[in-house]
Motif scaffolding. Structure first.
Motif, PDB file in Angstrom:
ATOM      1  N   LEU A 105       1.027  -0.861   0.147  1.00 52.29           N
ATOM      2  CA  LEU A 105       0.219  -0.240  -0.412  1.00 52.29           C
ATOM      3  C   LEU A 105       0.903   0.755  -0.162  1.00 52.29           C
ATOM      4  CD1 LEU A 105      -2.950   0.644   0.108  1.00 52.29           C
ATOM      5  CD2 LEU A 105      -2.843   1.334   2.431  1.00 52.29           C
ATOM      6  N   LEU A 106       0.843   1.922  -1.281  1.00 55.04           N
ATOM      7  CA  LEU A 106       1.569   3.043  -1.047  1.00 55.04           C
ATOM      8  C   LEU A 106       1.167   4.648  -1.137  1.00 55.04           C
ATOM      9  CD1 LEU A 106       3.265   1.453  -3.384  1.00 55.04           C
ATOM     10  CD2 LEU A 106       3.869   2.717  -4.660  1.00 55.04           C
ATOM     11  N   PRO A 107       1.914   5.682   0.059  1.00 52.46           N
ATOM     12  CA  PRO A 107       0.695   6.601   0.359  1.00 52.46           C
ATOM     13  C   PRO A 107       0.734   7.506  -0.904  1.00 52.46           C
ATOM     14  CG  PRO A 107       2.926   6.674   0.636  1.00 52.46           C
ATOM     15  CD  PRO A 107       2.940   4.957   0.073  1.00 52.46           C
ATOM     16  N   THR A 108       1.269   7.332  -1.892  1.00 49.50           N
ATOM     17  CA  THR A 108       0.961   7.974  -3.306  1.00 49.50           C
ATOM     18  C   THR A 108       1.512   7.747  -4.712  1.00 49.50           C
ATOM     19  OG1 THR A 108       3.548   9.289  -3.832  1.00 49.50           O
ATOM     20  CG2 THR A 108       2.026  10.260  -2.063  1.00 49.50           C
ATOM     21  N   ALA A 109       1.005   8.052  -5.725  1.00 49.32           N
ATOM     22  CA  ALA A 109       1.590   7.571  -6.700  1.00 49.32           C
ATOM     23  C   ALA A 109       2.875   7.902  -7.933  1.00 49.32           C
ATOM     24  CB  ALA A 109       0.091   7.564  -7.842  1.00 49.32           C
ATOM     25  N   ASP A 110       3.266   7.936  -7.014  1.00 47.54           N
ATOM     26  CA  ASP A 110       4.828   9.245  -6.887  1.00 47.54           C
ATOM     27  C   ASP A 110       5.529   7.792  -8.269  1.00 47.54           C
ATOM     28  OD1 ASP A 110       7.708   8.703  -6.318  1.00 47.54           O
ATOM     29  OD2 ASP A 110       7.020  10.970  -6.953  1.00 47.54           O
ATOM     30  N   GLY A 111       5.470   7.942  -9.588  1.00 49.46           N
ATOM     31  CA  GLY A 111       6.335   8.061 -10.270  1.00 49.46           C
ATOM     32  C   GLY A 111       7.561   6.714  -9.335  1.00 49.46           C
ATOM     33  N   PRO A 112       8.529   7.650  -9.323  1.00 48.42           N
ATOM     34  CA  PRO A 112       9.734   6.587  -9.087  1.00 48.42           C
ATOM     35  C   PRO A 112       9.367   6.083  -7.365  1.00 48.42           C
ATOM     36  CG  PRO A 112      10.341   9.486  -8.933  1.00 48.42           C
ATOM     37  CD  PRO A 112       8.660   8.886  -9.111  1.00 48.42           C
ATOM     38  N   GLY A 113       8.860   6.154  -6.502  1.00 50.79           N
ATOM     39  CA  GLY A 113       8.340   5.482  -5.901  1.00 50.79           C
ATOM     40  C   GLY A 113       7.700   4.276  -6.077  1.00 50.79           C
ATOM     41  N   VAL A 114       6.074   4.496  -7.531  1.00 50.74           N
ATOM     42  CA  VAL A 114       6.352   3.132  -7.991  1.00 50.74           C
ATOM     43  C   VAL A 114       7.383   1.903  -8.072  1.00 50.74           C
ATOM     44  CG1 VAL A 114       4.789   2.249  -9.717  1.00 50.74           C
ATOM     45  CG2 VAL A 114       3.326   4.366  -8.395  1.00 50.74           C
ATOM     46  N   GLN A 115       8.078   2.603  -9.816  1.00 51.53           N
ATOM     47  CA  GLN A 115       9.387   1.932 -10.024  1.00 51.53           C
ATOM     48  C   GLN A 115      10.578   1.307  -8.222  1.00 51.53           C
ATOM     49  OE1 GLN A 115      11.300   4.063 -12.733  1.00 51.53           O
ATOM     50  NE2 GLN A 115       9.290   5.520 -13.271  1.00 51.53           N
ATOM     51  N   ALA A 116      10.644   2.534  -7.750  1.00 51.32           N
ATOM     52  CA  ALA A 116      11.205   1.344  -6.558  1.00 51.32           C
ATOM     53  C   ALA A 116      10.518   0.638  -5.654  1.00 51.32           C
ATOM     54  CB  ALA A 116      11.418   2.632  -5.449  1.00 51.32           C
ATOM     55  N   ALA A 117       9.340   0.224  -5.950  1.00 49.98           N
ATOM     56  CA  ALA A 117       8.808  -0.542  -4.617  1.00 49.98           C
ATOM     57  C   ALA A 117       8.722  -2.079  -5.800  1.00 49.98           C
ATOM     58  CB  ALA A 117       6.951  -0.053  -4.889  1.00 49.98           C
ATOM     59  N   VAL A 118       8.650  -1.990  -7.252  1.00 48.33           N
ATOM     60  CA  VAL A 118       8.067  -2.699  -8.021  1.00 48.33           C
ATOM     61  C   VAL A 118      10.116  -3.079  -8.049  1.00 48.33           C
ATOM     62  CG1 VAL A 118       8.224  -4.061 -10.510  1.00 48.33           C
ATOM     63  CG2 VAL A 118       6.618  -2.210  -9.473  1.00 48.33           C
ATOM     64  N   LEU A 119      10.834  -2.315  -8.302  1.00 50.43           N
ATOM     65  CA  LEU A 119      11.921  -3.220  -8.125  1.00 50.43           C
ATOM     66  C   LEU A 119      12.305  -4.254  -6.783  1.00 50.43           C
ATOM     67  CD1 LEU A 119      13.802  -0.291 -10.404  1.00 50.43           C
ATOM     68  CD2 LEU A 119      13.206  -2.380 -11.370  1.00 50.43           C
ATOM     69  N   ALA A 120      12.359  -3.556  -5.553  1.00 51.44           N
ATOM     70  CA  ALA A 120      13.016  -4.108  -4.444  1.00 51.44           C
ATOM     71  C   ALA A 120      11.943  -5.218  -4.576  1.00 51.44           C
ATOM     72  CB  ALA A 120      12.619  -3.081  -3.446  1.00 51.44           C
ATOM     73  N   ALA A 121      11.266  -5.224  -4.074  1.00 48.10           N
ATOM     74  CA  ALA A 121      10.111  -7.058  -4.439  1.00 48.10           C
ATOM     75  C   ALA A 121      10.650  -7.667  -5.342  1.00 48.10           C
ATOM     76  CB  ALA A 121       8.537  -6.384  -4.627  1.00 48.10           C
ATOM     77  N   ALA A 122      11.076  -7.199  -6.657  1.00 49.75           N
ATOM     78  CA  ALA A 122      11.492  -8.361  -7.252  1.00 49.75           C
ATOM     79  C   ALA A 122      12.945  -8.485  -7.001  1.00 49.75           C
ATOM     80  CB  ALA A 122      11.336  -8.096  -8.387  1.00 49.75           C
ATOM     81  N   GLU A 123      13.714  -7.639  -6.093  1.00 49.05           N
ATOM     82  CA  GLU A 123      14.802  -8.300  -6.507  1.00 49.05           C
ATOM     83  C   GLU A 123      15.063  -9.042  -4.626  1.00 49.05           C
ATOM     84  OE1 GLU A 123      19.168  -5.509  -4.940  1.00 49.05           O
ATOM     85  OE2 GLU A 123      17.484  -4.217  -5.498  1.00 49.05           O
ATOM     86  N   ALA A 124      14.302  -8.316  -3.577  1.00 46.52           N
ATOM     87  CA  ALA A 124      14.070  -9.469  -2.703  1.00 46.52           C
ATOM     88  C   ALA A 124      13.611 -10.470  -2.594  1.00 46.52           C
ATOM     89  CB  ALA A 124      13.033  -8.120  -0.959  1.00 46.52           C
ATOM     90  N   SER A 125      13.154 -10.876  -3.357  1.00 45.61           N
ATOM     91  CA  SER A 125      12.150 -12.182  -3.553  1.00 45.61           C
ATOM     92  C   SER A 125      13.272 -13.215  -4.781  1.00 45.61           C
ATOM     93  CB  SER A 125      10.857 -12.391  -3.597  1.00 45.61           C
ATOM     94  OG  SER A 125      10.741 -11.727  -5.061  1.00 45.61           O
ATOM     95  N   TYR A 126      13.884 -12.800  -5.359  1.00 42.52           N
ATOM     96  CA  TYR A 126      14.188 -13.417  -6.281  1.00 42.52           C
ATOM     97  C   TYR A 126      15.049 -14.690  -5.565  1.00 42.52           C
ATOM     98  CZ  TYR A 126      18.334 -14.521 -10.196  1.00 42.52           C
ATOM     99  OH  TYR A 126      19.016 -15.344 -10.561  1.00 42.52           O
ATOM    100  N   VAL A 127      15.195 -16.261  -6.344  1.00 41.78           N
ATOM    101  CA  VAL A 127      15.601 -17.698  -6.521  1.00 41.78           C
ATOM    102  C   VAL A 127      16.341 -17.297  -7.454  1.00 41.78           C
ATOM    103  CG1 VAL A 127      15.219 -19.394  -5.407  1.00 41.78           C
ATOM    104  CG2 VAL A 127      14.605 -17.375  -4.544  1.00 41.78           C
ATOM    105  N   TYR A 128      17.619 -18.070  -7.425  1.00 40.14           N
ATOM    106  CA  TYR A 128      18.219 -18.684  -8.531  1.00 40.14           C
ATOM    107  C   TYR A 128      17.670 -20.210  -8.442  1.00 40.14           C
ATOM    108  CZ  TYR A 128      21.880 -20.611 -11.294  1.00 40.14           C
ATOM    109  OH  TYR A 128      22.463 -21.567 -12.982  1.00 40.14           O
ATOM    110  N   THR A 129      17.539 -20.709  -9.526  1.00 42.57           N
ATOM    111  CA  THR A 129      17.286 -22.135  -9.727  1.00 42.57           C
ATOM    112  C   THR A 129      17.221 -23.262 -10.619  1.00 42.57           C
ATOM    113  OG1 THR A 129      15.402 -21.903 -11.098  1.00 42.57           O
ATOM    114  CG2 THR A 129      14.497 -21.847  -8.501  1.00 42.57           C
ATOM    115  N   THR A 130      18.142 -22.626 -11.442  1.00 37.10           N
ATOM    116  CA  THR A 130      18.486 -23.421 -13.355  1.00 37.10           C
ATOM    117  C   THR A 130      19.434 -24.339 -13.001  1.00 37.10           C
ATOM    118  OG1 THR A 130      18.496 -21.153 -14.273  1.00 37.10           O
ATOM    119  CG2 THR A 130      19.453 -23.166 -15.047  1.00 37.10           C
TER     120      THR A 130
END
Length: 503
Positions: A105-130
């Motif tokens: 839940l973001l307090p605003t729709a600030d563009g850099p904030g939206v991008q930062a949230a997406v990138l951080a969520a992806a990075e923190a949950s990334y798993v290498y499996t190959t």
């Protein structure tokens, strides 16, 4: 991973059906009268939560909230950097919990904030499996970003699309960067490039040249590095056509040494396994093209990847050998472990045929750059001030920073030799700069920049793995080069951060 953007205020979030709810809260925010607002107000009153960047407070099944797990995550002043820090901490805290669906839940729709949230969520949950026999799957499957109102959601669509495309590109780069060398040979790297061009909708074409074609081109420097390996070299040419043919392309050149032993000038055994990351420049080019296929910006881009191994055997390049580059310049090889510049110089000469508006090479080139800048900034060298400024701005916007380094002519003195036009190394002093000065000899016909990512392309120790950098920087730069009218990527290159001192 599936990302969604929806209109969701604090009151609506109380009824949101999700495995976990992360409420991003600024220090100066005033809590509402809803259930979440009451939780925040009580936590502040008790001193358990103040909204400072990175601070977390976990709640389990709070009253009148549908989500069983709620995390209050402080974002301080609400900057993109603080948002990224908060989301990374929150997703990391939930990693051991059975959370497949997450709502941020973001307090605003600030563009850099939206991008930062997406990138951080992806990075923190990334798993290498190959290459794991029993891989642990990525638990987090869906992330929903909630923004306060419909107007905010509409305004954030472009930034959200850019962020999700960046995630796809970064993770593609991570995948190939993390693969061991026997699972990421030059031939396999070429297959990865071809996969990007498998659909006409991607606007990407791929051509792969083998040893015969490279020999016809006269790439003697590139071939000399590859000659000590059983794995045949590949020269990969990717072309993304997003603008009219008359528009000059940006050329990205990625160093693709799929494993670097150092050759005859062999490296120490300790941590040599990390030399599988020596192709992270190539991986970043592949990742950038993966993202371009989704974003479809109005810009033409060429990707060049000279891919080979640097191995020691009876045929290997020797210290003191003189090779002839595609440009016709002869090179005395004083150290076979300075091989990256030898493959890049021929690729830079090849780039001339595209009559580019700019050429950017990306390479894990020197340990000296790690000593100079550590693991925060990538090293930036450029013969063109406008190009350098554009890359610096792109790095700030992407939170993928680089720092401009000098290119004074005096640094080239150490590259002089009696036996060829140039030596491939100078002394230890200013090693990152002298490497860039070597490359500069092959760039007279176009604006050029060199990104030394030796300190930023991967992490060592317990967090060992590819970072996917500088895909974010490159995408932001390319977005800024797009022909006017490219709606999908508008505003991506705006930088909310301050310019580094001395850049």
């Amino acid at each position: 991973m599936d990302f969604q953007l929806k209109t969701l205020d604090a009151a609506g979030a109380c009824t949101e059906k999700t495995d976990a709810l992360v409420v991003l809260t600024a220090e100066a925010a005033r809590p509402g009268a809803d259930a979440l607002g009451r939780c925040i107000a009580q936590a502040r009153k008790s001193g358990d939560f103040d909204g400072k960047a990175g601070k977390l407070l976990a709640l389990y099944r709070p009253a009148d909230v549908a989500a069983p797990r709620v995390l209050l995550a402080g974002i301080g002043d609400g900057s993109a950097r603080a948002v990224r820090q908060a989301v990374a901490a929150a997703v990391g805290a939930l990693r051991s919990a059975p959370v497949r669906r997450l709502c941020l839940l973001l307090p605003t729709a600030d563009g850099p904030g939206v991008q930062a949230a997406v990138l951080a969520a992806a990075e923190a949950s990334y798993v290498y499996t190959t290459t794991k026999s029993k891989p642990e799957p990525r638990r987090l499957e869906r992330v929903t970003l909630g923004v306060p109102d419909a107007a905010s959601a509409a305004a954030a669509r472009a930034d959200f699309a850019c962020a999700t495309a960046t995630v796809a590109g970064v993770e593609f780069a991570k995948e190939w960067g993390n693969r061991p060398a026997n699972h990421a040979t030059p031939a396999l790297l070429a297959q990865a490039a071809r996969s990007l061009a498998s659909s006409k909708a991607s606007r990407i074409q791929c051509q792969v040249l083998g040893p015969r074609e490279v020999a016809k081109l006269g790439m003697g420097s590139f071939m000399a590095v590859a000659q000590g390996s059983e794995q045949e070299l590949r020269f990969i040419v990717l072309q993304y056509s997003g603008a009219a043919r008359s528009e000059a392309p940006v050329v990205l050149v990625g160093k693709g040494i799929t494993f670097d032993t150092g050759g005859i000038s062999i490296k120490p055994a300790a941590e040599m396994d990390e030399m599988k990351f020596d192709m992270c420049g190539a991986a970043s080019v592949l990742g950038t093209f993966r993202a371009l296929a989704e974003l479809q910006p109005a810009v033409n881009v060429v990707g060049l990847i000279p891919a080979c191994e640097n191995m020691p055997d009876g045929r290997a390049l020797k210290p003191g050998d003189v090779v002839t580059s595609m440009s016709g310049q002869t090179i005395e090889v004083l150290n076979t472990d300075a091989e990256g510049r030898l493959v890049l110089c021929d690729a830079l000469t090849y780039a001339e045929r595209f009559k580019p508006r700019a050429v950017v090479d990306i390479a894990t080139l020197t340990g000296a750059c790690v000593i100079a800048l550590g693991h925060v900034h990538s090293g930036l060298f450029s013969s063109d001030d406008a190009l350098a400024e554009a890359l610096l701005a792109a790095g700030r916007a992407a939170q993928d920073p680089c720092w401009r380094m000098p290119l004074d002519d005096e640094y080239a003195e150490g590259l002089k030799t009696h036996f060829a036009d140039v030596a491939n190394v100078a002394g230890r002093a200013g090693g990152a700069v002298t490497a860039a000065k070597f490359l500069q000899r092959f760039t007279a016909r176009f604006p050029w920049a060199h990104l030394d990512i030796a300190g930023s392309a991967w992490k060592s120790g317990a967090a060992k793995g590819s970072t996917g950098r500088p895909v974010g920087l490159l995408l932001n730069y390319l977005a800024a080069q797009a022909v006017p009218g490219s709606v999908a990527i508008k505003n991506i290159a705006k930088s909310p951060a301050k310019k580094p001192r001395g850049a």
